[in-house]
Write an enzyme that holds these catalytic residues in place. Structure first.
Site, PDB file in Angstrom:
ATOM      1  N   VAL A 198       0.832  -1.198   0.000  1.00  0.00           N
ATOM      2  CA  VAL A 198       0.000   0.000   0.000  1.00  0.00           C
ATOM      3  C   VAL A 198       0.871   1.255   0.000  1.00  0.00           C
ATOM      4  CG1 VAL A 198      -0.227   0.143   2.530  1.00  0.00           C
ATOM      5  CG2 VAL A 198      -2.034   1.096   1.099  1.00  0.00           C
ATOM      6  N   ASP A 199       0.441   2.257  -0.746  1.00  0.00           N
ATOM      7  CA  ASP A 199       1.045   3.581  -0.688  1.00  0.00           C
ATOM      8  C   ASP A 199       0.089   4.437   0.141  1.00  0.00           C
ATOM      9  OD1 ASP A 199       1.961   6.133  -0.998  1.00  0.00           O
ATOM     10  OD2 ASP A 199       1.992   6.105  -3.189  1.00  0.00           O
ATOM     11  N   ASP A 200       0.440   4.570   1.421  1.00  0.00           N
ATOM     12  CA  ASP A 200      -0.412   5.316   2.346  1.00  0.00           C
ATOM     13  C   ASP A 200       0.158   6.734   2.456  1.00  0.00           C
ATOM     14  OD1 ASP A 200      -1.777   6.305   4.545  1.00  0.00           O
ATOM     15  OD2 ASP A 200      -1.833   4.399   5.591  1.00  0.00           O
TER      16      ASP A 200
ATOM     17  N   LYS B 253      -3.574   5.014  -1.729  1.00  0.00           N
ATOM     18  CA  LYS B 253      -4.611   5.823  -1.082  1.00  0.00           C
ATOM     19  C   LYS B 253      -4.537   7.258  -1.575  1.00  0.00           C
ATOM     20  CE  LYS B 253      -4.902   3.096   3.130  1.00  0.00           C
ATOM     21  NZ  LYS B 253      -4.888   3.123   4.605  1.00  0.00           N
TER      22      LYS B 253
END
Lengths: 228, 228
Positions: A127-129, A176
């Site tokens: 994930v790229d948060d 995100k």
């Protein structure tokens, strides 16, 4: 922005097959637009997407030869040591290296210069948060590249040529859509399986009851269809 | 020996949920009988089981503290570079290291001596086929341990005590019941999710059509129930 398969309870549920299919679909774009020859998996979150996408990123050295796997090296980066229950990033915390590349084996089998030089390197995470981990990884890898370039006994022209040939890309299963704490250079190719709201992602590998999780996800999908 | 969910066509199919549940079930035994504080994932096959089992191997430092993940380091070992279409081992080939441990980060946070010393180390892979890769990994890790012991400036008694406290275990999702080319010391704790005949395992992460794969597995399970 509506999200496919999201029922509005704050949990964005993903089954293993959801992840598998996202990796498979994105691999087509990655192969066409970036064509990596090395993967760097950010552990532990990047391990599963990296292993899955390896299946779909095989390369053929010649029309006759069987496709072969591209190598994966793992690095361990942690932003959330104090928050063991999460698989996601926490903005603003320090990134801790728990493992780095093994340059002794990142040999010169595939390129003239070895190490990272001249390679097309795909960095993989789930994930790229906040983007903090990814940004840190890319910066550090770039420092390694510059170090390796400096050690080369070649002309300045050749050095520039090799720097130019060394490319980075990123693959995350989910990106995100939110303000990011970390920045990524525009020279880095960026691929996300899908872009989502700033939701909590329930990854299947975190689930104590995987069958119940799948059932909840099935219900989410049904509700999303009805809502259309 | 009959195998649960095997239909007799030479393919032993496993869904992601099969793997998840096997990891979860085996984690209970591993926690009770071995209680690891470090995992070493053999890449690429060990990446997915290692990430899943991490969820179920969390440790609590005190009754009040939240459970935390045990660290994973990755190593890359390859027996089958010439056979890119397989995720399984080929007996008798040379083992190639593509990545090794990062000792700079295997610090002394958790133990007095750092590195591998004094740790309970679980080596993780997807399948124990010929046992060649696992045997190689354990031998090389044992060499690292002896090297680290030698560098310690302690009494011989203390050195023996630390050697004794350094324990290795193995977790594989599937162990094939067949003659093994590699040997593993009896001091090594051994855990397999399940023991199977010498069948070809269709791992989900290798599948170009995951939905079809799941359907075939569902049919396998149905046939196995009928055959009872």
């Amino acid at each position: 922005m509506p999200v496919e398969g999201y029922a509005g309870d704050g949990h964005f549920r993903q089954t293993y097959n959801d992840i598998h299919i996202l990796c498979q679909e994105t691999a087509k774009r990655i192969k066409t637009e970036f064509n990596p020859d090395l993967m760097i998996a950010i552990g532990g979150g990047g391990f599963i997407p990296a292993r899955i996408i390896r299946t779909f990123l095989k390369v053929s050295d010649s029309p006759e030869s069987k496709p072969r796997n591209i190598p994966i090296q793992a690095i361990g980066l942690s932003l959330y040591e104090a928050l063991p229950d999460t698989s996601e990033e926490v903005v603003g915390k320090e990134v801790i290296r728990t493992q780095w590349l093994d340059f002794s084996t990142l040999g010169d089998k595939n390129t003239k210069y070895g190490g990272l030089l001249g390679k097309r390197i795909l960095v993989v995470d789930e994930v790229d948060d906040s983007r903090a981990t990814l940004s840190y990884a890319l910066q550090e890898l770039q420092i390694d590249v510059e170090k390796q370039l400096k050690e080369l006994k070649v002309s300045e022209e050749e050095r520039s040529r090799i720097r130019e040939a060394t490319k980075f890309g990123i693959f995350v299963v989910h990106n995100k859509l939110k303000p990011k704490a970390g920045e990524i250079s525009k020279d880095v190719a960026y691929f996300s399986g899908t872009d989502i709201e700033d939701l909590w992602v329930d990854y299947p590998w975190e689930m104590p009851d995987i069958l119940k999780h799948d059932e909840l996800k099935r219900q989410d999908d049904e509700m999303a269809v009805k809502a259309k």
